[in-house]
Design an enzyme around this catalytic site. Structure first.
Site, PDB file in Angstrom:
ATOM      1  N   ASP A 165     -11.945  20.389 -32.368  1.00 37.83           N
ATOM      2  CA  ASP A 165     -11.952  21.849 -32.358  1.00 37.83           C
ATOM      3  C   ASP A 165     -13.223  22.382 -31.721  1.00 37.83           C
ATOM      4  O   ASP A 165     -13.201  23.366 -30.993  1.00 37.83           O
ATOM      5  CB  ASP A 165     -11.830  22.387 -33.787  1.00 37.83           C
ATOM      6  CG  ASP A 165     -12.943  21.887 -34.699  1.00 37.83           C
ATOM      7  OD1 ASP A 165     -13.374  20.728 -34.534  1.00 37.83           O
ATOM      8  OD2 ASP A 165     -13.374  22.640 -35.593  1.00 37.83           O
ATOM      9  N   ARG A 170     -20.972  22.049 -34.595  1.00 31.36           N
ATOM     10  CA  ARG A 170     -21.302  22.281 -35.996  1.00 31.36           C
ATOM     11  C   ARG A 170     -20.881  21.081 -36.864  1.00 31.36           C
ATOM     12  O   ARG A 170     -20.491  20.025 -36.356  1.00 31.36           O
ATOM     13  CB  ARG A 170     -20.646  23.571 -36.494  1.00 31.36           C
ATOM     14  CG  ARG A 170     -19.131  23.540 -36.560  1.00 31.36           C
ATOM     15  CD  ARG A 170     -18.601  24.906 -36.985  1.00 31.36           C
ATOM     16  NE  ARG A 170     -17.145  24.933 -37.052  1.00 31.36           N
ATOM     17  CZ  ARG A 170     -16.401  25.937 -36.607  1.00 31.36           C
ATOM     18  NH1 ARG A 170     -16.973  26.984 -36.038  1.00 31.36           N
ATOM     19  NH2 ARG A 170     -15.090  25.908 -36.721  1.00 31.36           N
ATOM     20  N   ASP A 171     -20.948  21.254 -38.177  1.00 30.96           N
ATOM     21  CA  ASP A 171     -20.614  20.184 -39.113  1.00 30.96           C
ATOM     22  C   ASP A 171     -19.096  20.096 -39.300  1.00 30.96           C
ATOM     23  O   ASP A 171     -18.567  20.277 -40.388  1.00 30.96           O
ATOM     24  CB  ASP A 171     -21.315  20.415 -40.458  1.00 30.96           C
ATOM     25  CG  ASP A 171     -20.984  21.777 -41.067  1.00 30.96           C
ATOM     26  OD1 ASP A 171     -20.280  22.577 -40.407  1.00 30.96           O
ATOM     27  OD2 ASP A 171     -21.436  22.037 -42.196  1.00 30.96           O
ATOM     28  N   GLU A 172     -18.405  19.797 -38.198  1.00 32.23           N
ATOM     29  CA  GLU A 172     -16.942  19.722 -38.238  1.00 32.23           C
ATOM     30  C   GLU A 172     -16.488  18.727 -37.174  1.00 32.23           C
ATOM     31  O   GLU A 172     -16.274  17.567 -37.473  1.00 32.23           O
ATOM     32  CB  GLU A 172     -16.337  21.115 -38.003  1.00 32.23           C
ATOM     33  CG  GLU A 172     -14.866  21.197 -38.335  1.00 32.23           C
ATOM     34  CD  GLU A 172     -14.405  22.641 -38.455  1.00 32.23           C
ATOM     35  OE1 GLU A 172     -13.188  22.828 -38.564  1.00 32.23           O
ATOM     36  OE2 GLU A 172     -15.240  23.564 -38.441  1.00 32.23           O
ATOM     37  N   ASP A 210      -5.175  23.136 -32.820  1.00 30.20           N
ATOM     38  CA  ASP A 210      -5.847  23.438 -31.561  1.00 30.20           C
ATOM     39  C   ASP A 210      -5.167  22.733 -30.395  1.00 30.20           C
ATOM     40  O   ASP A 210      -4.887  23.334 -29.348  1.00 30.20           O
ATOM     41  CB  ASP A 210      -7.317  23.031 -31.635  1.00 30.20           C
ATOM     42  CG  ASP A 210      -8.092  23.803 -32.688  1.00 30.20           C
ATOM     43  OD1 ASP A 210      -7.686  23.757 -33.862  1.00 30.20           O
ATOM     44  OD2 ASP A 210      -9.097  24.445 -32.353  1.00 30.20           O
ATOM     45  N   TRP A 256       0.067  23.453 -36.710  1.00 35.27           N
ATOM     46  CA  TRP A 256      -0.822  22.319 -36.903  1.00 35.27           C
ATOM     47  C   TRP A 256       0.013  21.029 -36.982  1.00 35.27           C
ATOM     48  O   TRP A 256      -0.153  20.120 -36.164  1.00 35.27           O
ATOM     49  CB  TRP A 256      -1.673  22.528 -38.155  1.00 35.27           C
ATOM     50  CG  TRP A 256      -2.890  23.367 -37.899  1.00 35.27           C
ATOM     51  CD1 TRP A 256      -4.179  22.943 -37.876  1.00 35.27           C
ATOM     52  CD2 TRP A 256      -2.938  24.777 -37.600  1.00 35.27           C
ATOM     53  NE1 TRP A 256      -5.032  23.994 -37.584  1.00 35.27           N
ATOM     54  CE2 TRP A 256      -4.295  25.131 -37.417  1.00 35.27           C
ATOM     55  CE3 TRP A 256      -1.973  25.776 -37.477  1.00 35.27           C
ATOM     56  CZ2 TRP A 256      -4.704  26.426 -37.102  1.00 35.27           C
ATOM     57  CZ3 TRP A 256      -2.377  27.068 -37.169  1.00 35.27           C
ATOM     58  CH2 TRP A 256      -3.721  27.383 -36.977  1.00 35.27           C
ATOM     59  N   GLU A 268     -14.468  30.406 -30.056  1.00 33.59           N
ATOM     60  CA  GLU A 268     -13.521  30.269 -31.157  1.00 33.59           C
ATOM     61  C   GLU A 268     -12.949  31.621 -31.571  1.00 33.59           C
ATOM     62  O   GLU A 268     -11.756  31.755 -31.815  1.00 33.59           O
ATOM     63  CB  GLU A 268     -14.215  29.623 -32.361  1.00 33.59           C
ATOM     64  CG  GLU A 268     -13.318  29.479 -33.580  1.00 33.59           C
ATOM     65  CD  GLU A 268     -14.022  28.777 -34.727  1.00 33.59           C
ATOM     66  OE1 GLU A 268     -13.321  28.219 -35.584  1.00 33.59           O
ATOM     67  OE2 GLU A 268     -15.277  28.782 -34.764  1.00 33.59           O
ATOM     68  N   HIS A 323     -14.646  26.339 -28.091  1.00 35.41           N
ATOM     69  CA  HIS A 323     -13.340  26.051 -28.690  1.00 35.41           C
ATOM     70  C   HIS A 323     -12.303  26.236 -27.586  1.00 35.41           C
ATOM     71  O   HIS A 323     -12.248  27.295 -26.975  1.00 35.41           O
ATOM     72  CB  HIS A 323     -13.036  27.060 -29.797  1.00 35.41           C
ATOM     73  CG  HIS A 323     -13.085  26.514 -31.176  1.00 35.41           C
ATOM     74  ND1 HIS A 323     -14.246  26.111 -31.772  1.00 35.41           N
ATOM     75  CD2 HIS A 323     -12.105  26.301 -32.093  1.00 35.41           C
ATOM     76  CE1 HIS A 323     -13.984  25.692 -33.008  1.00 35.41           C
ATOM     77  NE2 HIS A 323     -12.691  25.785 -33.218  1.00 35.41           N
TER      78      HIS A 323
END
Length: 754
Positions: A344, A348-350, A357, A421, A633, A654
């Site tokens: 995605d 960041r922390d992802e 997506d 998704w 995003e 994104h």
């Protein structure tokens, strides 16, 4: 392949970045070495050298797969690296196996220690073989890496750098042994997709001083990778580099990183040092650098850009510079998020493989680059995760949320299939088939595709619609509050049922392609029931779709859910809603990929262009006017005053909202497949929006397809090029269809009066 190697782990942790080594003599009496092959993988990230020479320029090997059931291995030809006495050196980092993943701060989901697995097969002229494998005879020791995390960065102490360990004859008192760890070699599998590589380098574009006095570097492009530094200074000097995508009020904008530190530290040896932190990566345009000895030299710093090795096949340019920049942003956003897994976001922390997506973006990706093997590889993991979750396709693949996010999962209720998704299980392989024409991906994924639709069927309400479990819905509707991106205008049941119908219809079509008559009948019947239930529950007699907003009309039109009369009404209503919004975007993840197609299908091409070319927020071009070099995003990830969106979820890289590029390629550019894989091509550019010149090209499996159109004095001229042996149809506004054959053709017509 017969495996003789063992998965080995160091007897000491060595700061999560151990070195492993062995050395050996060539067997004598067998003649020359004719071939030597190194097969390599790891629990973590592994880099390999033979006699001090790198085995490959790959990075982040073996990437991230569903480690419980599939660990990929790489195979390298190392014939030229073998000597009479050879040392093998392996360096390990945490990577996705040991590093923290997701936003809970936790790591080590797949195991408790790093490990390496290597098998070197040397073939001699007389046909004999010599095997050298990882086993308990290897030794392990410390590296110069003091810390490494994908999210947080890497610390390298150059005082501890010593390449002697890569060469024969090395001994060191602080090295210890290794031990074999439990490992099922049945999980080993070759790469299907490409490896991650360094694919570009960018110099410092500008050096700035922030209001607080910090030194900031601007590389002119939001990218994914790391910095390479060449520097000399007093021994023990520590240079700190922090990364971020944007500046806010002249300072590094780190709030969108959430808990990710995105910070590298380099400790100098006192000599000439070169640092390259290859056990991490960052999403950034800007870097804040501190601790540099003496006057800063911008030529000593280079941004190294990484990503999965993909071949560019589709291009597009127009007469509108802003639109061209947007298209370039889509390309860079894709490259930054196609780092072994289609993520995605990269900063960041992802950085997770969110299924929604890629469900939205896959058609765009398949045009811009050859992503057949990349996405096919990811789909194998999707299938594996799904098989071990009762047919449920998770929100992310690999599904680390099953480990890391129990708290959030409980808030959402039992984790189950969710529209768009989970529909990635169906939409992505279908996209690959349409783009490349290979039925193998359908054959391989059919069980997964069918299992998804059957799972959704089990979740339908008694009235036949999908409205009973958690849904993301039209995620990130621009009218939703910053802190509640799921609060969209579109009814979630409408979005989910429409998506379920599309998936069922696709699976029925796939079954027909594969000659599966019983399955075709099964899924055709499911699709028919969903079609009827959608209209019974959500469409009134006039054709108004429940919640009466742009997304629900877009999905109903493009997915073919409405009668001709209701579709005509829906098109008019959609155009009316777009106009009422001032042609600013009013759709989120669900509606954005389809709204321009819905307007085009119902005869409102000019409205689609007005949406595409709108510059006020929210719009596709608003970020471009704000200096964006990737797709954001949120439509307003940065507010007009230069302030970062206050939401806790704000990324500046994104690709999902860039899905409109698929429509640009087909409708603006004029290239679309009439048959899967472009064995037959539709050339149908539809000019509008003030564009006067557009060039689009695609390298298909059959050869190059290109369309160049221009408008001059009311005349519309189209140059079309098809590969030899490929047929096509030329469809121009106000004209009858014309057949096309392989080769070049030029047609000029008068534009119809508007």
């Amino acid at each position: 392949m017969t495996w003789h190697a063992h998965m080995i782990a160091p007897d000491s942790d060595f700061d999560g970045a151990p070195l492993l080594r062995t050395e050996f003599d060539l067997d004598e009496g067998h003649g020359d070495v004719v071939r030597a092959t190194l097969t390599l993988t790891a629990r973590g990230i592994v880099e390999a050298w033979l006699n001090g020479r790198a085995v490959s320029d790959d990075v982040l090997t073996p990437g991230w797969s569903s480690y419980e059931w599939r660990l990929r291995y790489a195979t390298y030809d190392v014939t030229d690296l073998i000597e009479d006495r050879t040392a093998i050196g392996l360096a390990l980092g945490k990577g996705w196996f040991g590093g923290r993943l997701g936003w809970t701060g936790r790591g080590w989901f797949y195991g408790s220690e790093l490990g390496a697995f290597a098998q070197l097969d040397i073939q001699f002229a007389d046909g004999s073989h010599q095997l050298v494998v990882t086993d308990d005879s290897w030794t392990s020791g410390p590296s110069a890496v003091l810390a490494n995390e994908l999210y947080d960065g890497e610390t390298i102490d150059a005082r501890r750098l010593d390449d002697a360990w890569k060469h024969p004859g090395f001994t060191a008192g602080d090295w210890v042994g290794v031990h074999a760890v439990d490992f099922d070699t049945d999980t080993l599998a070759p790469y299907i997709g490409p490896h991650v590589k360094r694919w570009n380098e960018l110099p410092v574009a500008e050096v700035m001083t922030s209001p607080s006095g910090k030194t900031l570097l601007d590389f002119g492009q939001n990218l994914v990778g790391w910095l390479r530094l060449r520097v000399q200074g007093p021994v023990g000097t520590e240079i700190t580099v922090r990364h971020a995508e944007v500046l806010e009020h002249g300072e590094l904008g780190t709030r969108p990183l959430r808990s990710a530190q995105a910070t590298d530290r380099f400790i100098l040896s006192g000599g000439e040092d070169e640092f390259e932190p290859t056990f991490t990566f960052h999403g950034f345009r800007y870097a804040e650098i501190s601790g540099w000895p003496g006057e800063f030299d911008p030529t000593a710093v280079t941004a190294v850009v990484i990503g999965s090795e993909l071949t560019r096949i589709g291009t597009m340019t127009t007469s509108d510079p802003l639109l061209d920049q947007f298209h370039q942003n889509v390309v860079w956003g894709m490259r930054g998020n196609f780092v072994d897994v289609p993520t995605d976001c990269p900063q960041r922390d992802e950085r997770l493989g969110w299924t929604g997506d890629i469900a939205a973006f896959a058609p765009t990706a398949a045009f811009l680059f050859d992503v057949d093997s990349f996405l096919s590889d990811w789909l194998v993991d999707l299938d594996l995760e799904q098989q071990h979750h009762d047919g449920v396709v998770g929100f992310v693949i690999p599904d680390v949320l099953k480990f890391a996010d129990r708290e959030r999962a409980s808030e959402l209720g039992p984790v189950d299939a969710t529209a768009i998704w989970s529909d990635a299980a169906v939409w992505v392989p279908w996209t690959l088939y349409q783009a490349y024409g290979d039925t193998e991906v359908l054959r391989r994924q059919f069980g997964s595709m069918a299992a998804h639709v059957r799972r959704v069927e089990s979740l339908l309400s008694p009235n036949g619609v999908w409205d009973g479990n958690f849904q993301f819905g039209d995620w990130l509707d621009p009218d939703a509050p910053p802190d509640d991106p799921a609060r969209a205008k579109a009814d979630k049941g409408v979005v989910a049922t429409a998506s379920a119908y599309r998936s069922a219809r696709i699976v029925a079509d796939v079954a027909e392609v594969l000659g599966l008559q019983d399955e075709h009948a099964e899924f055709d019947e499911i699709a028919t029931r969903l079609h009827r239930a959608f209209n019974d529950e959500y469409v009134d007699e006039q054709g108004v779709v429940k919640s009466d907003c742009t997304t629900v009309y877009s999905l109903a039109i493009v997915f073919g859910l409405l009668s001709p009369e209701h579709e005509e009404f829906a098109g008019r209503r959609l155009a009316e809603l777009a106009a009422q919004a001032g042609y600013r975007i009013s759709t989120g993840f669900a509606g954005t990929p389809f709204i321009t197609d819905a307007l085009t299908k119902t005869g409102h091409v000019e409205d689609a262009y007005r949406l595409l070319l709108e510059r006020e927020c929210p719009s596709w071009l608003y970020p471009v006017t704000m200096g964006a070099t990737t797709v954001w995003e949120r439509w307003d990830s940065m507010l007009p005053d230069g302030t970062i969106n206050p939401g806790q979820m704000t990324s500046f890289n994104h690709y999902a909202l860039g899905a409109v590029a698929d429509w640009m390629h087909r409708v603006v550019g004029g290239i679309a497949p009439l048959e899967p894989g472009y064995s037959s091509v539709l050339v149908a550019p539809q000019p509008s929006g003030g564009l006067t010149d557009v060039q689009t090209a695609l390298e298909t499996r059959h050869g190059r397809v290109a369309v160049h159109w221009r408008i001059d004095d009311g005349k519309f001229t189209v140059d079309a090029e098809l590969p030899e042996g490929v047929t096509g149809v030329l469809r121009l506004p106000g004209q009858d269809d014309r057949p096309l054959a392989g080769g070049r053709a030029t047609v000029t017509v008068a534009l119809p009066a508007s």
